[in-house]
Design a protein around this motif. Sequence first.
Motif, short mmCIF file in Angstrom:
data_model
loop_
_atom_site.label_atom_id
_atom_site.label_comp_id
_atom_site.label_asym_id
_atom_site.label_seq_id
_atom_site.Cartn_x
_atom_site.Cartn_y
_atom_site.Cartn_z
N THR A 184 0.27 -1.07 0.06
CA THR A 184 -0.09 0.10 -0.40
C THR A 184 0.74 1.10 -0.07
OG1 THR A 184 -1.47 -1.39 1.45
CG2 THR A 184 -1.81 0.98 1.52
N GLN A 185 0.71 1.55 -0.41
CA GLN A 185 0.93 3.63 -0.61
C GLN A 185 0.99 4.70 -0.47
OE1 GLN A 185 4.19 4.58 -1.59
NE2 GLN A 185 4.07 6.95 -3.05
N VAL A 186 0.98 5.28 1.35
CA VAL A 186 -0.01 5.35 1.73
C VAL A 186 1.18 6.72 2.07
CG1 VAL A 186 -1.09 6.14 3.77
CG2 VAL A 186 -0.29 3.51 3.10
N TYR A 187 0.73 8.34 2.05
CA TYR A 187 1.89 8.61 2.29
C TYR A 187 0.42 9.78 3.26
CZ TYR A 187 6.01 8.56 1.04
OH TYR A 187 6.99 7.46 0.36
N THR A 188 1.16 10.81 4.67
CA THR A 188 0.58 12.00 5.33
C THR A 188 0.89 13.33 4.90
OG1 THR A 188 1.45 11.67 7.33
CG2 THR A 188 0.06 10.31 7.24
N THR A 189 -0.08 14.49 5.38
CA THR A 189 0.69 15.46 5.24
C THR A 189 1.64 15.45 6.03
OG1 THR A 189 -1.54 16.31 5.17
CG2 THR A 189 0.13 17.85 5.18
N SER A 190 2.35 15.22 6.90
CA SER A 190 3.22 15.48 7.93
C SER A 190 4.56 15.43 6.98
CB SER A 190 2.94 15.51 9.40
OG SER A 190 2.91 14.47 9.39
N GLU A 191 4.17 13.50 6.68
CA GLU A 191 5.57 13.12 6.21
C GLU A 191 5.74 14.10 5.20
OE1 GLU A 191 4.45 8.29 6.86
OE2 GLU A 191 3.53 8.88 5.29
N ILE A 192 4.34 14.21 3.75
CA ILE A 192 5.18 14.70 2.83
C ILE A 192 6.71 16.18 3.41
CG2 ILE A 192 4.96 15.97 1.04
CD1 ILE A 192 1.87 14.16 0.79
N ARG A 193 5.71 16.77 3.97
CA ARG A 193 5.85 18.07 4.56
C ARG A 193 6.88 17.74 5.66
NH1 ARG A 193 2.24 22.56 5.30
NH2 ARG A 193 3.23 23.61 6.38
N ARG A 194 7.95 17.19 5.98
CA ARG A 194 9.06 17.47 6.93
C ARG A 194 10.44 16.97 5.57
NH1 ARG A 194 8.78 12.26 10.43
NH2 ARG A 194 8.27 10.31 9.18
N HIS A 234 5.82 25.22 -0.28
CA HIS A 234 7.03 25.87 -0.70
C HIS A 234 5.87 27.66 -0.74
CE1 HIS A 234 7.67 28.43 -4.93
NE2 HIS A 234 8.73 28.17 -4.41
N ASP A 235 5.21 27.91 -0.78
CA ASP A 235 4.52 29.25 -1.23
C ASP A 235 3.61 29.40 0.66
OD1 ASP A 235 4.36 28.69 -3.82
OD2 ASP A 235 2.15 27.55 -3.11
N GLU A 236 4.05 28.74 1.13
CA GLU A 236 4.05 29.22 2.92
C GLU A 236 5.30 29.78 3.09
OE1 GLU A 236 1.50 25.91 4.12
OE2 GLU A 236 2.85 26.17 4.98
N SER A 237 6.79 29.22 2.85
CA SER A 237 8.13 29.03 3.61
C SER A 237 9.26 29.27 2.76
CB SER A 237 8.55 27.77 4.74
OG SER A 237 7.15 28.08 5.22
N PHE A 238 9.14 28.57 0.93
CA PHE A 238 10.42 28.28 0.38
C PHE A 238 10.13 29.26 -0.57
CE2 PHE A 238 10.63 25.10 3.10
CZ PHE A 238 12.18 24.85 4.05
N GLY A 239 9.04 30.04 -1.09
CA GLY A 239 9.04 30.98 -2.10
C GLY A 239 10.43 31.48 -3.01
N ASP A 240 11.06 31.12 -2.15
CA ASP A 240 12.40 32.12 -2.95
C ASP A 240 13.35 30.91 -3.83
OD1 ASP A 240 13.03 30.77 0.22
OD2 ASP A 240 15.40 31.06 -0.50
N VAL A 241 12.59 29.86 -3.54
CA VAL A 241 13.27 28.49 -3.61
C VAL A 241 12.24 28.30 -5.32
CG1 VAL A 241 13.92 26.37 -4.31
CG2 VAL A 241 14.08 27.20 -2.21
N GLU A 242 13.03 27.78 -6.32
CA GLU A 242 12.73 27.45 -7.32
C GLU A 242 12.07 26.05 -7.66
OE1 GLU A 242 13.86 27.05 -12.60
OE2 GLU A 242 14.46 28.82 -10.98
N LEU A 243 10.82 25.35 -8.05
CA LEU A 243 9.97 24.81 -7.72
C LEU A 243 8.93 24.56 -9.05
CD1 LEU A 243 8.69 22.02 -5.95
CD2 LEU A 243 6.54 23.47 -4.76
#
Length: 369
Positions: free
Chosen positions: A162-172, A211-220
């Motif tokens: 099963t492929q699972v990801y939660t918000t916090s797993e992705i964000r960190r 990205h939009d919240e905290s890393f807007g200076d990085v090109e995504l």
Amino acid sequence: PANKSLLVLPGDGIGPEVMGQVRRVVDWMDKRRAVSFDVTEDLVGGAAIDVHGIPVTDATVEKAMNVDAVLLGAVGGPKWDNLDFSKKPERGLLRLRKDLQLYANLRPALCFEALVEASTLKPEIVSGLDIMIVRELTGGVYFGEPRGIETLPNGERRGVNTQVYTTSEIRRVAAVAFELARKRGNRVTSCEKANVMESGVLWREEVQKLHDESFGDVELSHMYADNAAMQLVRNPKQFDVIVTDNLFGDILSDEASMLTGSLGMLPSASLGDVDETGRRKALYEPVHGSAPDIAGSGKANPIATILSLAMALRYSFDLADDADLVEEAVKKVLAKGIRTADIQAPGSTVVSTGQMGDALLAELEAMAA
Ligand code: NAD
Ligand code: IPM
Ligand code: MN
């Protein structure tokens, strides 16, 4: 300063062979540089199965939790391939990653100038290549539930993962990628398959939000993982940092290794969070496995594991000068045409694992003199 504590887990196959050379570098640093190490060695993988019946013991995991860094060789091999799934050597490594919560796996693919010709790709495609793959390491299909093999009423068998990801797993893990990008080319490519997988849709949305919240200076940018696999061989230098899930990261990093000349060149760092004592849990290991096909023949390239030690010096010990020194020694040896078989080129001198260690130590000694 207090000694740095290192837990060394050589493992199986070529693991102990390449780790033998790393131990020589560690001993050399101990003697010749400001840093001192307390080294403990222990068993993992098949080597632990042979002694303890399981691929990693609680005591070993406990030790791994309480050192500054773990260095691991490789696990697995034909001897243990027919064991019950839960008892296989690979489970030992997976348990260490999970129990230590080493969610960010840094796999740099760097093409040393001397090895441009060793790649199967054209020199101009790989020359100057410097990619950082950040692979999520404690989630996804590797750990998702339900999983298993079951027999259906009609007698058919069914294998489930099963492929699972939660918000916090992705964000960190995305945060690690963005932070690394800031110190490099400032670009992140996030790879998933949002066109077919809900977990991929969530991945893309959460990476974009962070990205939009905290890393807007990085090109995504976002890219489907299958396209990324193609782009890696078409034009790999378009990438700076790639962030992706556990399985895609496993595959893309093996693919990227061939851009650098050999799987025997690729180091990795698996990092967790910083704990109350200010220590970041970390395990360093080559990207390659136990290479049963060449184990015992003296052909293994120890550079991936030695560069993994350099990553430990950089990321766990904040010893950038010592890390630079090790990397410089690797560059010099390669520039002299001294090569293990996997990276040989016309006119190069093919050496054994131990002789590659000799050459590296000679360069270290020459630079320190
Ligand atoms: P592998 O990485 O062990 O080997 C793939 C190929 O690359 C082989 O031809 C091997 O000879 C070559 N190679 C790998 N490392 C090399 C080095 N340092 N120098 C020269 N050549 C090198 O992958 P595999 O053969 O698919 O797997 C073998 C075993 O290793 C399996 O049991 C697998 O599960 C395990 N494995 C473990 C790890 C790990 O411990 N992190 C990683 C990958 C595979
Ligand atoms: C790696 C290996 C491991 C993985 C295996 C041995 C569990 O292939 O470290 O890349 O799939 O993560
Ligand atoms: Mn792999």
